[in-house]
Design a protein around this motif. Structure first.
Motif, PDB file in Angstrom:
ATOM      1  N   GLN A 275       0.761  -1.202  -0.065  1.00 44.47           N
ATOM      2  CA  GLN A 275       0.009   0.049   0.109  1.00 44.47           C
ATOM      3  C   GLN A 275       0.812   1.335  -0.068  1.00 44.47           C
ATOM      4  OE1 GLN A 275      -2.433  -0.457   3.465  1.00 44.47           O
ATOM      5  NE2 GLN A 275      -3.690  -1.787   2.310  1.00 44.47           N
TER       6      GLN A 275
ATOM      7  N   LYS B 105       2.407   1.684  -3.510  1.00 41.62           N
ATOM      8  CA  LYS B 105       1.380   2.400  -4.281  1.00 41.62           C
ATOM      9  C   LYS B 105       1.103   3.812  -3.974  1.00 41.62           C
ATOM     10  CE  LYS B 105      -1.592  -1.823  -4.998  1.00 41.62           C
ATOM     11  NZ  LYS B 105      -2.917  -2.304  -4.399  1.00 41.62           N
ATOM     12  N   GLU B 106       0.956   4.408  -2.703  1.00 42.57           N
ATOM     13  CA  GLU B 106       0.720   5.777  -2.558  1.00 42.57           C
ATOM     14  C   GLU B 106       1.888   6.529  -2.989  1.00 42.57           C
ATOM     15  OE1 GLU B 106      -0.540   6.292   1.563  1.00 42.57           O
ATOM     16  OE2 GLU B 106      -0.727   8.422   1.133  1.00 42.57           O
TER      17      GLU B 106
ATOM     18  N   ILE C  48       3.886   6.001  -5.486  1.00 44.84           N
ATOM     19  CA  ILE C  48       3.885   5.958  -7.047  1.00 44.84           C
ATOM     20  C   ILE C  48       2.602   7.022  -7.261  1.00 44.84           C
ATOM     21  CG2 ILE C  48       3.327   4.721  -8.960  1.00 44.84           C
ATOM     22  CD1 ILE C  48       4.744   2.367  -7.666  1.00 44.84           C
ATOM     23  N   LEU C  49       1.613   6.742  -6.689  1.00 47.25           N
ATOM     24  CA  LEU C  49       0.227   7.653  -7.082  1.00 47.25           C
ATOM     25  C   LEU C  49       0.444   9.209  -6.802  1.00 47.25           C
ATOM     26  CD1 LEU C  49      -2.588   6.757  -7.907  1.00 47.25           C
ATOM     27  CD2 LEU C  49      -3.329   7.302  -5.882  1.00 47.25           C
ATOM     28  N   LYS C  50       1.535   9.219  -5.800  1.00 46.27           N
ATOM     29  CA  LYS C  50       1.691  10.860  -5.543  1.00 46.27           C
ATOM     30  C   LYS C  50       2.958  11.344  -6.260  1.00 46.27           C
ATOM     31  CE  LYS C  50      -0.140  11.317  -1.048  1.00 46.27           C
ATOM     32  NZ  LYS C  50      -0.135  11.599   0.495  1.00 46.27           N
TER      33      LYS C  50
ATOM     34  N   PHE D   8     -16.113   0.471  -0.184  1.00 48.16           N
ATOM     35  CA  PHE D   8     -16.344   1.927  -0.101  1.00 48.16           C
ATOM     36  C   PHE D   8     -17.780   1.699   0.771  1.00 48.16           C
ATOM     37  CE2 PHE D   8     -18.120   5.812  -1.586  1.00 48.16           C
ATOM     38  CZ  PHE D   8     -17.288   6.656  -0.738  1.00 48.16           C
TER      39      PHE D   8
ATOM     40  N   PRO E  88     -21.546  12.417   5.659  1.00 48.27           N
ATOM     41  CA  PRO E  88     -21.119  12.782   4.113  1.00 48.27           C
ATOM     42  C   PRO E  88     -19.910  13.914   3.891  1.00 48.27           C
ATOM     43  CG  PRO E  88     -23.285  12.416   4.333  1.00 48.27           C
ATOM     44  CD  PRO E  88     -23.053  12.563   5.610  1.00 48.27           C
TER      45      PRO E  88
ATOM     46  N   ILE F  80     -16.684  13.085   4.821  1.00 46.66           N
ATOM     47  CA  ILE F  80     -15.892  12.291   4.012  1.00 46.66           C
ATOM     48  C   ILE F  80     -15.448  13.069   2.929  1.00 46.66           C
ATOM     49  CG2 ILE F  80     -16.298  10.275   2.637  1.00 46.66           C
ATOM     50  CD1 ILE F  80     -18.029   8.983   4.754  1.00 46.66           C
ATOM     51  N   GLN F  81     -16.549  13.742   2.537  1.00 45.91           N
ATOM     52  CA  GLN F  81     -16.135  14.964   1.286  1.00 45.91           C
ATOM     53  C   GLN F  81     -14.826  15.622   1.509  1.00 45.91           C
ATOM     54  OE1 GLN F  81     -18.062  15.012  -1.660  1.00 45.91           O
ATOM     55  NE2 GLN F  81     -16.140  15.982  -2.365  1.00 45.91           N
TER      56      GLN F  81
ATOM     57  N   TRP G 230     -12.456  14.842   3.588  1.00 43.47           N
ATOM     58  CA  TRP G 230     -11.271  13.948   3.373  1.00 43.47           C
ATOM     59  C   TRP G 230     -10.837  13.737   2.002  1.00 43.47           C
ATOM     60  CZ3 TRP G 230     -13.272   9.741   7.479  1.00 43.47           C
ATOM     61  CH2 TRP G 230     -12.869   9.964   8.949  1.00 43.47           C
ATOM     62  N   MET G 231     -11.831  13.511   1.290  1.00 46.44           N
ATOM     63  CA  MET G 231     -11.529  13.181  -0.131  1.00 46.44           C
ATOM     64  C   MET G 231     -10.796  14.395  -0.800  1.00 46.44           C
ATOM     65  SD  MET G 231     -14.430  11.403  -2.435  1.00 46.44           S
ATOM     66  CE  MET G 231     -14.588  11.886  -4.195  1.00 46.44           C
TER      67      MET G 231
ATOM     68  N   GLU H 257      -9.221  16.616   0.448  1.00 47.61           N
ATOM     69  CA  GLU H 257      -7.764  16.810   1.066  1.00 47.61           C
ATOM     70  C   GLU H 257      -6.783  15.870   0.278  1.00 47.61           C
ATOM     71  OE1 GLU H 257      -5.527  16.068   5.339  1.00 47.61           O
ATOM     72  OE2 GLU H 257      -7.615  15.698   5.116  1.00 47.61           O
ATOM     73  N   PHE H 258      -7.413  14.653   0.198  1.00 44.08           N
ATOM     74  CA  PHE H 258      -6.720  13.494  -0.393  1.00 44.08           C
ATOM     75  C   PHE H 258      -5.980  13.950  -1.881  1.00 44.08           C
ATOM     76  CE2 PHE H 258      -6.119   9.751  -3.214  1.00 44.08           C
ATOM     77  CZ  PHE H 258      -5.210   9.081  -2.538  1.00 44.08           C
ATOM     78  N   HIS H 259      -7.369  14.379  -2.561  1.00 50.26           N
ATOM     79  CA  HIS H 259      -6.899  14.503  -4.058  1.00 50.26           C
ATOM     80  C   HIS H 259      -6.007  15.846  -4.143  1.00 50.26           C
ATOM     81  CE1 HIS H 259     -10.121  11.912  -4.742  1.00 50.26           C
ATOM     82  NE2 HIS H 259      -9.370  11.436  -5.709  1.00 50.26           N
TER      83      HIS H 259
END
Lengths: 125, 125, 125, 125
Positions: free
Chosen positions: B18, B21-22, B24-26, B95, B109, B112-113, B115-116, B118-120
């Motif tokens: 994991q 993966k992270e 690489i993704l970043k 999910f 929601p 969660i939104q 968090w989402m 922030e991640f992106h």
DNA sequence: GTGGTCTAGACCACG
DNA sequence: GTGGTCTAGACCACT
């Protein structure tokens, strides 16, 4: 009510726990409702009684259900949202990892948003 | 670069998978980059070489990294998002379950939104 | 049922994988059948349990077998032929190389054809 | 003339061996022809000289090429089809396993027959 | 009893 | 020096 996937990688007892949580969250099971006994459940799910017992224990540990000796097990009155810091952090981290996975599968924020909307529609009924 | 949590319930090799993966993704690791050798990694993470090797093999199975005999391990050129139906369904179901958990913890929601988003933000840099 | 050749250049775990595939293809093992446990198999083959486990995991990855926690390992219901492009190309290239080898050994198309017929007779029973 | 796939799972030296065999079988290289020196070859293939040397050794071991000290290496006059029992059995067993793989990928005898015909067209020219 | 994970330590093939 | 394979032996989660 509950569907067990025999060969899933998530343990059966965990599937029961998650299934019960979902039923309660969606209102199919309400506070005070009586749950099937371990034996009944194990019979209907075609699962080892020990497995059901373990699931019930887990649910009780989180205060989601309660057992009254000799009467049976019931959905707890106040499924008090614990807001326990630890579990919350776990949730956050799980979500984080899920987004990484999504990235690798080419699943964008829109798709996740869509899934989320769909889910919450099922709750608010 | 990677942090291993000894007592986590997710296996060490999975944490490595994991984590990679992270990275690489970043974009911290780019296609063609050389990964630390199994022995190096095992030394820095204080983990058995076999455990690292298992993680690397798992990553290779998904086409995320590639090994050249005697040379080392490298980030694959095009980690083509397979969009495999099966893995996608797994993601969706994860999910779903995560949202159930969130419901019980009183996480709505909006959170969660948040968090989402922030991640992106971390990805698009 | 299975024979392991110690000194073969193909790894033991791979020999197990190939052997199981053959047994299934020939119908000696049918969907739903229980495989010998890792420990049993390791005992009969005089091989380390880890080696057997590795073989089983490989087979599971290809959807050929499935494991149920605590119950054992079983032949999957529908080993749906994936027809994955990549593996198919690998097969084709292996065959190509095999024909080159055959050419050098003076083995002509007729002989290969004969081997092929003989093999397929074993399947169609 | 030769193409090396860096990340293939078949070792580079093996790829060279196989490539040379194919060139000879197809008549692109004929008995008596001079092969490029190890250094030349390693330069054109962008490969370690030791790797090329190992390939040449292997080819010589099978009597496919011969080195004349100080002159260079040449394709052997009589690529005598050894018909060695051992190698033949190996070939047969490889083919057997290949057919098992084919079975799992849904590749039938007709497809294999087609591949075979196509290959032999390339030889008879 | 079942498979899953991990460690320690060894040998080998490849480049 | 690199990854791949194998052994021996241990602990754990699940049923």
């Amino acid at each position: 009510m509950l569907k067990i996937i025999e060969r899933s990688e998530t343990p059966i007892y965990e599937q029961i726990v998650q299934g019960m949580k979902e039923l309660i969250l969606k209102g199919a099971l309400r506070p005070g409702d009586k749950l099937p006994s371990v034996r009944e459940m194990s019979a209907t799910l075609l699962v080892n009684p020990n497995t059901v017992a373990k699931a019930y224990q887990e649910l009780e540990r989180y205060g989601i259900i309660q057992t009254s000796r000799g009467k049976g097990t019931f959905v707890a009155e106040s499924s008090a949202p614990g807001m326990e810091k630890e579990r919350l952090e776990k949730l956050r981290s799980s979500f984080h990892q899920l987004l990484v996975e999504a990235g690798f599968l080419g699943v964008g924020p829109e798709q996740i948003q869509a899934w989320m909307d769909e889910f919450h529609k099922g709750i608010k009924e």
